[in-house]
Design a protein around this motif. Sequence first.
Motif, PDB file in Angstrom:
ATOM      1  N   ARG A  89       0.821  -1.198   0.000  1.00 12.12           N
ATOM      2  CA  ARG A  89       0.000   0.000   0.000  1.00 12.12           C
ATOM      3  C   ARG A  89       0.853   1.245   0.000  1.00 12.12           C
ATOM      4  O   ARG A  89       1.996   1.234   0.466  1.00 12.12           O
ATOM      5  CB  ARG A  89      -0.915   0.013   1.236  1.00 12.12           C
ATOM      6  CG  ARG A  89      -1.917  -1.117   1.237  1.00 12.12           C
ATOM      7  CD  ARG A  89      -2.735  -1.068   2.498  1.00 12.12           C
ATOM      8  NE  ARG A  89      -3.396  -2.359   2.688  1.00 12.12           N
ATOM      9  CZ  ARG A  89      -3.767  -2.835   3.839  1.00 12.12           C
ATOM     10  NH1 ARG A  89      -3.555  -2.124   4.940  1.00 12.12           N
ATOM     11  NH2 ARG A  89      -4.360  -4.003   3.932  1.00 12.12           N
ATOM     12  N   PRO A  90       0.303   2.359  -0.471  1.00  9.05           N
ATOM     13  CA  PRO A  90       1.052   3.610  -0.439  1.00  9.05           C
ATOM     14  C   PRO A  90       1.401   4.007   0.989  1.00  9.05           C
ATOM     15  O   PRO A  90       0.649   3.756   1.922  1.00  9.05           O
ATOM     16  CB  PRO A  90       0.077   4.616  -1.057  1.00  9.05           C
ATOM     17  CG  PRO A  90      -0.924   3.792  -1.803  1.00  9.05           C
ATOM     18  CD  PRO A  90      -1.014   2.494  -1.083  1.00  9.05           C
ATOM     19  N   GLY A  91       2.562   4.595   1.142  1.00 10.56           N
ATOM     20  CA  GLY A  91       2.993   5.065   2.456  1.00 10.56           C
ATOM     21  C   GLY A  91       2.286   6.346   2.826  1.00 10.56           C
ATOM     22  O   GLY A  91       1.558   6.938   2.032  1.00 10.56           O
ATOM     23  N   PRO A  92       2.504   6.795   4.068  1.00 16.75           N
ATOM     24  CA  PRO A  92       1.890   8.052   4.514  1.00 16.75           C
ATOM     25  C   PRO A  92       2.282   9.214   3.615  1.00 16.75           C
ATOM     26  O   PRO A  92       3.434   9.330   3.179  1.00 16.75           O
ATOM     27  CB  PRO A  92       2.452   8.232   5.929  1.00 16.75           C
ATOM     28  CG  PRO A  92       2.811   6.840   6.370  1.00 16.75           C
ATOM     29  CD  PRO A  92       3.280   6.143   5.121  1.00 16.75           C
ATOM     30  N   GLY A  93       1.308  10.053   3.332  1.00 16.79           N
ATOM     31  CA  GLY A  93       1.583  11.230   2.509  1.00 16.79           C
ATOM     32  C   GLY A  93       1.367  11.001   1.029  1.00 16.79           C
ATOM     33  O   GLY A  93       1.506  11.906   0.227  1.00 16.79           O
ATOM     34  N   THR A  94       1.020   9.750   0.633  1.00 16.56           N
ATOM     35  CA  THR A  94       0.747   9.459  -0.774  1.00 16.56           C
ATOM     36  C   THR A  94      -0.612   8.795  -0.881  1.00 16.56           C
ATOM     37  O   THR A  94      -1.159   8.259   0.082  1.00 16.56           O
ATOM     38  CB  THR A  94       1.820   8.518  -1.368  1.00 16.56           C
ATOM     39  OG1 THR A  94       1.760   7.268  -0.652  1.00 16.56           O
ATOM     40  CG2 THR A  94       3.197   9.119  -1.213  1.00 16.56           C
ATOM     41  N   SER A  95      -1.157   8.840  -2.056  1.00 16.08           N
ATOM     42  CA  SER A  95      -2.466   8.228  -2.272  1.00 16.08           C
ATOM     43  C   SER A  95      -2.595   7.839  -3.725  1.00 16.08           C
ATOM     44  O   SER A  95      -2.085   8.510  -4.623  1.00 16.08           O
ATOM     45  CB  SER A  95      -3.581   9.202  -1.888  1.00 16.08           C
ATOM     46  OG  SER A  95      -4.833   8.626  -2.159  1.00 16.08           O
ATOM     47  N   THR A  96      -3.210   6.693  -3.984  1.00 12.62           N
ATOM     48  CA  THR A  96      -3.387   6.236  -5.354  1.00 12.62           C
ATOM     49  C   THR A  96      -4.569   6.914  -6.022  1.00 12.62           C
ATOM     50  O   THR A  96      -4.776   6.805  -7.199  1.00 12.62           O
ATOM     51  CB  THR A  96      -3.622   4.711  -5.371  1.00 12.62           C
ATOM     52  OG1 THR A  96      -4.759   4.410  -4.548  1.00 12.62           O
ATOM     53  CG2 THR A  96      -2.408   3.986  -4.798  1.00 12.62           C
ATOM     54  N   SER A  97      -5.366   7.616  -5.249  1.00  7.93           N
ATOM     55  CA  SER A  97      -6.547   8.275  -5.793  1.00  7.93           C
ATOM     56  C   SER A  97      -6.793   9.556  -5.032  1.00  7.93           C
ATOM     57  O   SER A  97      -6.472   9.674  -3.860  1.00  7.93           O
ATOM     58  CB  SER A  97      -7.764   7.347  -5.688  1.00  7.93           C
ATOM     59  OG  SER A  97      -8.949   8.039  -6.025  1.00  7.93           O
ATOM     60  N   SER A  98      -7.360  10.526  -5.722  1.00  7.98           N
ATOM     61  CA  SER A  98      -7.688  11.783  -5.066  1.00  7.98           C
ATOM     62  C   SER A  98      -8.935  11.653  -4.198  1.00  7.98           C
ATOM     63  O   SER A  98      -9.237  12.526  -3.414  1.00  7.98           O
ATOM     64  CB  SER A  98      -7.891  12.886  -6.114  1.00  7.98           C
ATOM     65  OG  SER A  98      -8.951  12.515  -6.995  1.00  7.98           O
ATOM     66  N   GLU A  99      -9.646  10.550  -4.366  1.00 12.24           N
ATOM     67  CA  GLU A  99     -10.871  10.326  -3.607  1.00 12.24           C
ATOM     68  C   GLU A  99     -10.546   9.584  -2.312  1.00 12.24           C
ATOM     69  O   GLU A  99     -10.001   8.480  -2.336  1.00 12.24           O
ATOM     70  CB  GLU A  99     -11.861   9.510  -4.440  1.00 12.24           C
ATOM     71  CG  GLU A  99     -13.199   9.282  -3.762  1.00 12.24           C
ATOM     72  CD  GLU A  99     -14.075  10.508  -3.746  1.00 12.24           C
ATOM     73  OE1 GLU A  99     -15.082  10.510  -3.031  1.00 12.24           O
ATOM     74  OE2 GLU A  99     -13.744  11.480  -4.463  1.00 12.24           O
ATOM     75  N   PRO A 100     -10.879  10.136  -1.136  1.00 12.80           N
ATOM     76  CA  PRO A 100     -10.615   9.441   0.122  1.00 12.80           C
ATOM     77  C   PRO A 100     -11.493   8.198   0.249  1.00 12.80           C
ATOM     78  O   PRO A 100     -12.573   8.120  -0.336  1.00 12.80           O
ATOM     79  CB  PRO A 100     -10.970  10.491   1.176  1.00 12.80           C
ATOM     80  CG  PRO A 100     -11.937  11.396   0.512  1.00 12.80           C
ATOM     81  CD  PRO A 100     -11.510  11.455  -0.922  1.00 12.80           C
ATOM     82  N   ARG A 101     -11.018   7.218   1.003  1.00 15.36           N
ATOM     83  CA  ARG A 101     -11.796   5.995   1.184  1.00 15.36           C
ATOM     84  C   ARG A 101     -12.951   6.210   2.162  1.00 15.36           C
ATOM     85  O   ARG A 101     -13.944   5.498   2.102  1.00 15.36           O
ATOM     86  CB  ARG A 101     -10.879   4.878   1.671  1.00 15.36           C
ATOM     87  CG  ARG A 101      -9.897   4.431   0.593  1.00 15.36           C
ATOM     88  CD  ARG A 101      -8.950   3.390   1.083  1.00 15.36           C
ATOM     89  NE  ARG A 101      -8.055   2.984   0.001  1.00 15.36           N
ATOM     90  CZ  ARG A 101      -6.961   2.268   0.185  1.00 15.36           C
ATOM     91  NH1 ARG A 101      -6.602   1.921   1.407  1.00 15.36           N
ATOM     92  NH2 ARG A 101      -6.200   1.940  -0.831  1.00 15.36           N
ATOM     93  N   ILE A 102     -12.777   7.134   3.079  1.00 13.02           N
ATOM     94  CA  ILE A 102     -13.849   7.506   4.009  1.00 13.02           C
ATOM     95  C   ILE A 102     -14.020   9.013   3.923  1.00 13.02           C
ATOM     96  O   ILE A 102     -13.018   9.741   3.929  1.00 13.02           O
ATOM     97  CB  ILE A 102     -13.506   7.123   5.456  1.00 13.02           C
ATOM     98  CG1 ILE A 102     -13.240   5.625   5.569  1.00 13.02           C
ATOM     99  CG2 ILE A 102     -14.609   7.540   6.415  1.00 13.02           C
ATOM    100  CD1 ILE A 102     -12.625   5.246   6.899  1.00 13.02           C
ATOM    101  N   GLN A 103     -15.243   9.462   3.834  1.00 12.06           N
ATOM    102  CA  GLN A 103     -15.456  10.905   3.801  1.00 12.06           C
ATOM    103  C   GLN A 103     -16.555  11.305   4.783  1.00 12.06           C
ATOM    104  O   GLN A 103     -17.658  10.766   4.750  1.00 12.06           O
ATOM    105  CB  GLN A 103     -15.837  11.380   2.400  1.00 12.06           C
ATOM    106  CG  GLN A 103     -15.986  12.898   2.295  1.00 12.06           C
ATOM    107  CD  GLN A 103     -15.511  13.450   0.962  1.00 12.06           C
ATOM    108  OE1 GLN A 103     -14.317  13.539   0.711  1.00 12.06           O
ATOM    109  NE2 GLN A 103     -16.453  13.790   0.114  1.00 12.06           N
ATOM    110  N   VAL A 104     -16.214  12.252   5.651  1.00 14.56           N
ATOM    111  CA  VAL A 104     -17.159  12.800   6.612  1.00 14.56           C
ATOM    112  C   VAL A 104     -17.564  14.183   6.121  1.00 14.56           C
ATOM    113  O   VAL A 104     -16.699  15.030   5.863  1.00 14.56           O
ATOM    114  CB  VAL A 104     -16.552  12.899   8.019  1.00 14.56           C
ATOM    115  CG1 VAL A 104     -17.553  13.505   8.992  1.00 14.56           C
ATOM    116  CG2 VAL A 104     -16.089  11.532   8.500  1.00 14.56           C
ATOM    117  N   ALA A 105     -18.850  14.417   5.989  1.00 16.27           N
ATOM    118  CA  ALA A 105     -19.354  15.725   5.572  1.00 16.27           C
ATOM    119  C   ALA A 105     -20.014  16.401   6.766  1.00 16.27           C
ATOM    120  O   ALA A 105     -20.847  15.795   7.451  1.00 16.27           O
ATOM    121  CB  ALA A 105     -20.356  15.583   4.432  1.00 16.27           C
ATOM    122  N   ILE A 106     -19.631  17.640   7.014  1.00 19.27           N
ATOM    123  CA  ILE A 106     -20.198  18.428   8.101  1.00 19.27           C
ATOM    124  C   ILE A 106     -20.939  19.604   7.486  1.00 19.27           C
ATOM    125  O   ILE A 106     -20.327  20.426   6.783  1.00 19.27           O
ATOM    126  CB  ILE A 106     -19.095  18.928   9.055  1.00 19.27           C
ATOM    127  CG1 ILE A 106     -18.308  17.745   9.617  1.00 19.27           C
ATOM    128  CG2 ILE A 106     -19.695  19.761  10.181  1.00 19.27           C
ATOM    129  CD1 ILE A 106     -17.064  18.153  10.378  1.00 19.27           C
TER     130      ILE A 106
END
Length: 451
Positions: A173-190
Motif C-alpha cells: 500500500r502507499p505510504g503516509p503522505g501518498t495516495s493512489t486516488s484523489s478520492e478518500p476511502r472515508i469521507q465525513v461531511a459536516i
Amino acid sequence: MHRFIVVGGGAGGLELATRLGDRYGAQKKKGGTRAQVTLVDRYPTHIWKPLLHEVAAGSMDPFTQELEYAAQARWHDFEFQQGELTGLDRANRRLMLSPVVDDDGAELLPARELEYDTLIIAIGSTTAFFGVKGAAEFSLALDTVGQAERFRKRLIAACMRAEHQVHEPVESRPGPGTSTSSEPRIQVAIVGGGATGVELSAELRNTAQVLSAYGLHKLDPRHDVGIVLIEAGPRILPALQERVSTATAELLTKLGVKLMIGETVAEVAPGIIRTASGHTVRADLTVWAAGIKAPPILSELDGLPVNRLGQLNVRRTLQTEIDDNIFALGDCAACPWPGNERNVPPRAQAAHQQASFLMKALAARLDNKPLPEFAYRDFGSLVSLGHFSAVGNLMGGLIGGNMLIEGLFARFMYMSLYRLHIAALHGYARMVLDTFAHWLRRSTLPRVKLH
C-alpha cells in the motif's frame, strides 16, 4: 415558602439552580428559609454542551465529565425531578412532566404535576434542519451525549470497514503522505460552518491520526480520511469577525479540511449530499450543524408568546411578555439587546450572565422590590481547533477594545471557559482538583477513545 422551579439543566439552568440552592438551602439549615428550589431535566446527567464535538470525535470520554443531577442536588440543597416538560397551566401555576422510562420501555417514574410560584425555563435549543429533504433522516445532530457517542462509534466502524475492504497486502500500500486516488476511502461531511462544525472538523482530523497511530486502521489519516465542511454563507464562522473567520479557514485548509463555501444543501441521502448548485458530495457520515431552533414545546405552553425561531419572548427583566411569574434564559429566550439589531446571541457566556443576573432579580422578587434589567456584555468568542490551535477575539471589558488571538494563548483561554463553568458548579477548590484529576487520566489513557 416560595417555590422556584428551574426547567432545564444546561449551563445556565444548572448554575442558577446550584446558586439558588446554596443560598436558600443554607437558610433552611438555620431554620429560616424563604424558598425551596427544584431542578427539572429529562436526563439524569449534565455535560457542558460545547464539549459534545469532542465526545463525537472521541477525544473526550463523556462518562468522566458527566455530572449527576441528583448528586449536585444533594450537595447544594435543591431537589431534582427527572422528566420532560410536556405542558403548563399558568392559571394554577402548574407544569406537567412526562413519565420516565428505562431502556426497555418500562416506566420508572409516572407523569407528574409540579406547582410553582416562580418558573424559570432554560431548556436550551435543538438542531434546526430547515426542512431540507432527508436531513433529519440521514444525518446526525450533536444535541446530546447519545448522539455524539453514536457518531463516534459509526466513525470507528467506517474506518474498520474501509480497512477490511482493502485487499492488497499492507506492504504494497502507499505510504503516509501518498495516495493512489484523489478520492478518500472515508469521507465525513459536516453541514454548517459555525463553531460546532468548525471545531468538529479539526477534532476529527486529530482522531484520524490517533486511530491510525494505535493501529485501529491502517488508512492514511490525511488522504484516506476526508473531511468536507459545507457552509451556505460567504464564509465560515459567520457570527464572528471576518478576520477570525479568515484565520480559521487558513488553519483548516492546512489540516486538509475541504471547505465548500456558498453551497446550500438541497438534499441529504444515504451516502451523498446534493447542493442547490448541482454539486454532489460523497458522505459516508453526515453531521448536521447548520443551525439551531427552540424546542417545539415552547410554542405549546399555555399561550406564552414565541418568536419565529420558537424562542420565548422575554423583557429585559427576563420575564415572559404576558406572565410575570415565568422567566426564561439561555438559547430558548429571545432577549432584547439594546443598541443591536438582534437579540442576545445563543452562547454559553450569555446563559452564564443571565444566571448570575437572575440570582439578583429573584432575590429582589422575594423582597417585593422592582426587578433590574439584564444587560449583556460580549466578551468575544473562541473557537477550538483541537490540539492543533485555537482562534478567537477578545472584546469589551477584558481588554477595552477588540483583539484577534490565536495559538496557545487562545487555546488556554478556551480551556479556561470550561473550568470557569466547573467553578460555578463546585467552587474553585474543587475545580482545581478536577483539573488535576483530568490531567492524570489523560496521562494514562489514549487521547482518543478507541472502542
